[in-house]
Design a protein around this motif. Structure first.
Motif, PDB file in Angstrom:
ATOM      1  N   ALA A  18       0.825  -1.202   0.000  1.00  0.00           N
ATOM      2  CA  ALA A  18       0.000   0.000   0.000  1.00  0.00           C
ATOM      3  C   ALA A  18       0.866   1.262   0.000  1.00  0.00           C
ATOM      4  N   ALA A  19       1.956   1.233   0.756  1.00  0.00           N
ATOM      5  CA  ALA A  19       2.848   2.390   0.805  1.00  0.00           C
ATOM      6  C   ALA A  19       3.501   2.628  -0.550  1.00  0.00           C
ATOM      7  N   GLY A  20       4.019   1.555  -1.135  1.00  0.00           N
ATOM      8  CA  GLY A  20       4.611   1.695  -2.460  1.00  0.00           C
ATOM      9  C   GLY A  20       3.584   2.091  -3.502  1.00  0.00           C
ATOM     10  N   GLY A  21       2.375   1.541  -3.375  1.00  0.00           N
ATOM     11  CA  GLY A  21       1.305   1.875  -4.298  1.00  0.00           C
ATOM     12  C   GLY A  21       0.879   3.326  -4.203  1.00  0.00           C
ATOM     13  N   ALA A  22       0.940   3.889  -3.000  1.00  0.00           N
ATOM     14  CA  ALA A  22       0.580   5.297  -2.826  1.00  0.00           C
ATOM     15  C   ALA A  22       1.550   6.195  -3.590  1.00  0.00           C
ATOM     16  N   VAL A  23       2.840   5.854  -3.516  1.00  0.00           N
ATOM     17  CA  VAL A  23       3.839   6.619  -4.275  1.00  0.00           C
ATOM     18  C   VAL A  23       3.578   6.479  -5.773  1.00  0.00           C
ATOM     19  N   LEU A  75       6.000   2.636 -12.691  1.00  0.00           N
ATOM     20  CA  LEU A  75       5.011   2.563 -11.625  1.00  0.00           C
ATOM     21  C   LEU A  75       5.302   1.432 -10.649  1.00  0.00           C
ATOM     22  N   ALA A  76       6.185   0.506 -11.026  1.00  0.00           N
ATOM     23  CA  ALA A  76       6.485  -0.641 -10.169  1.00  0.00           C
ATOM     24  C   ALA A  76       7.685  -0.411  -9.259  1.00  0.00           C
ATOM     25  N   LEU A  77       8.464   0.628  -9.488  1.00  0.00           N
ATOM     26  CA  LEU A  77       9.702   0.815  -8.731  1.00  0.00           C
ATOM     27  C   LEU A  77       9.459   1.001  -7.242  1.00  0.00           C
ATOM     28  N   ALA A  78       8.580   1.917  -6.886  1.00  0.00           N
ATOM     29  CA  ALA A  78       8.320   2.166  -5.460  1.00  0.00           C
ATOM     30  C   ALA A  78       7.733   0.939  -4.765  1.00  0.00           C
ATOM     31  N   GLY A  90       9.292  -8.750  -7.503  1.00  0.00           N
ATOM     32  CA  GLY A  90       9.264  -8.005  -8.753  1.00  0.00           C
ATOM     33  C   GLY A  90       7.976  -8.214  -9.514  1.00  0.00           C
ATOM     34  N   PHE A  91       7.490  -9.444  -9.509  1.00  0.00           N
ATOM     35  CA  PHE A  91       6.216  -9.743 -10.163  1.00  0.00           C
ATOM     36  C   PHE A  91       5.075  -9.007  -9.484  1.00  0.00           C
ATOM     37  N   LEU A  92       5.073  -9.002  -8.155  1.00  0.00           N
ATOM     38  CA  LEU A  92       4.027  -8.308  -7.404  1.00  0.00           C
ATOM     39  C   LEU A  92       4.052  -6.813  -7.690  1.00  0.00           C
ATOM     40  N   ALA A  93       5.240  -6.227  -7.682  1.00  0.00           N
ATOM     41  CA  ALA A  93       5.357  -4.790  -7.956  1.00  0.00           C
ATOM     42  C   ALA A  93       4.903  -4.468  -9.379  1.00  0.00           C
ATOM     43  N   ALA A  94       5.292  -5.312 -10.335  1.00  0.00           N
ATOM     44  CA  ALA A  94       4.890  -5.083 -11.721  1.00  0.00           C
ATOM     45  C   ALA A  94       3.384  -5.242 -11.901  1.00  0.00           C
ATOM     46  N   ALA A  95       2.796  -6.194 -11.179  1.00  0.00           N
ATOM     47  CA  ALA A  95       1.351  -6.384 -11.263  1.00  0.00           C
ATOM     48  C   ALA A  95       0.612  -5.151 -10.754  1.00  0.00           C
ATOM     49  N   LEU A  96       1.128  -4.547  -9.687  1.00  0.00           N
ATOM     50  CA  LEU A  96       0.518  -3.314  -9.192  1.00  0.00           C
ATOM     51  C   LEU A  96       0.702  -2.183 -10.197  1.00  0.00           C
ATOM     52  N   GLY A  97       1.899  -2.087 -10.785  1.00  0.00           N
ATOM     53  CA  GLY A  97       2.129  -1.076 -11.818  1.00  0.00           C
ATOM     54  C   GLY A  97       1.221  -1.273 -13.014  1.00  0.00           C
ATOM     55  N   ALA A 153       6.676  -5.897 -20.246  1.00  0.00           N
ATOM     56  CA  ALA A 153       7.009  -4.835 -19.298  1.00  0.00           C
ATOM     57  C   ALA A 153       7.232  -5.384 -17.889  1.00  0.00           C
ATOM     58  N   THR A 154       6.663  -6.549 -17.609  1.00  0.00           N
ATOM     59  CA  THR A 154       6.804  -7.165 -16.289  1.00  0.00           C
ATOM     60  C   THR A 154       8.145  -7.873 -16.125  1.00  0.00           C
ATOM     61  N   LEU A 155       8.673  -8.425 -17.205  1.00  0.00           N
ATOM     62  CA  LEU A 155       9.892  -9.238 -17.127  1.00  0.00           C
ATOM     63  C   LEU A 155      11.094  -8.501 -16.530  1.00  0.00           C
ATOM     64  N   PRO A 156      11.364  -7.227 -16.905  1.00  0.00           N
ATOM     65  CA  PRO A 156      12.509  -6.542 -16.281  1.00  0.00           C
ATOM     66  C   PRO A 156      12.357  -6.389 -14.768  1.00  0.00           C
ATOM     67  N   MET A 157      11.139  -6.199 -14.289  1.00  0.00           N
ATOM     68  CA  MET A 157      10.940  -6.049 -12.848  1.00  0.00           C
ATOM     69  C   MET A 157      11.147  -7.380 -12.125  1.00  0.00           C
ATOM     70  N   ILE A 158      10.754  -8.478 -12.765  1.00  0.00           N
ATOM     71  CA  ILE A 158      11.020  -9.796 -12.172  1.00  0.00           C
ATOM     72  C   ILE A 158      12.521 -10.030 -12.084  1.00  0.00           C
ATOM     73  N   ALA A 159      13.241  -9.694 -13.161  1.00  0.00           N
ATOM     74  CA  ALA A 159      14.693  -9.859 -13.158  1.00  0.00           C
ATOM     75  C   ALA A 159      15.350  -8.961 -12.115  1.00  0.00           C
ATOM     76  N   LEU A 160      14.910  -7.705 -12.042  1.00  0.00           N
ATOM     77  CA  LEU A 160      15.470  -6.779 -11.054  1.00  0.00           C
ATOM     78  C   LEU A 160      15.189  -7.257  -9.640  1.00  0.00           C
TER      79      LEU A 160
END
Length: 211
Positions: A30-35, A135-138, A163-170, A193-200
């Motif tokens: 939720a905190a990351g999503g708010a950002v 949108l997935a970084l935070a 990374g998958f969770l963050a990308a899904a929110l993004g 667009a999700t794959l780089p966040m999973i790798a990161l």
């Protein structure tokens, strides 16, 4: 101390904190999503034909897909954060894979063959590839911080799940801006667009979540 004894001790020590993590992961998300929400409205905003789009099955299906991806990624992330993860943690992905397959099949049946390429390429592919990671970084930073209070059996897999969770929110946020609603577009460019966040997430998890 033997490895199995160490794992057993960690599980016992984290029996109570585990409940704290069950609350901590949603709070971190939720905190990351708010950002990300602030970034969304500053850089993108909701599509102008939002009300009209809600009346179309493709847009509604796109929202269901990204929200199901968010739920699936959350369950997978929680499962892989444990010292002894469930044997079939990947089952969290089965409903998403089933719906995605059905959505693509319906689109291919509903659209003439000559229109498949245009539906797949869309008009916002390059924006999609940059907006979802942005949108997935935070959320990724916040989720990884929450996972540091756990002892995942595989830091690499736990980081990839983060990374998958963050990308899904993004992707869920970006879906409200994107004008391309075809399942062919969503299952191509959103996934890319999700794959780089999973790798990161995997690389960060391997370094930050070791125990």
């Amino acid at each position: 101390m033997k490895t199995d004894e160490l794992v057993a001790a960690l599980v016992a020590d984290r029996a109570v904190p585990g409940r704290g993590f069950a609350r901590g992961l949603p709070l971190a998300l939720a905190a990351g999503g708010a950002v990300s929400l602030v970034v969304f409205f500053v850089e993108l905003s909701i599509r102008k034909d939002f009300a009209a789009a809600l009346a179309t099955w493709r847009f509604d299906l796109k929202l269901v897909l990204v929200l199901l991806a968010l739920v699936s990624a959350f369950g997978l992330c929680r499962a892989l954060s444990r010292p002894v993860p469930p044997r079939h943690a990947g089952w969290w992905l089965l409903p998403l894979l089933g719906l995605a397959t059905a959505a693509v099949a319906i689109e291919l049946a509903a659209v003439p063959v000559e229109a498949w390429r245009s539906r797949l390429v869309g008009s916002n592919s390059l924006i999609c590839l940059s907006a979802i990671p942005m949108l997935a970084l935070a959320p990724l930073v916040a989720v990884l911080a929450a996972l540091r209070s756990t002892a995942p059996a595989s830091p690499l897999l736990a980081g990839a799940a983060a990374g998958f969770l963050a990308a899904a929110l993004g992707a869920a946020l970006y879906a409200f801006h994107c004008f391309d609603d075809s399942p062919l577009f969503v299952m191509t460019w959103y996934v890319l667009a999700t794959l780089p966040m999973i790798a990161l997430g995997a690389l960060a998890g391997r370094r930050l979540l070791r125990w």
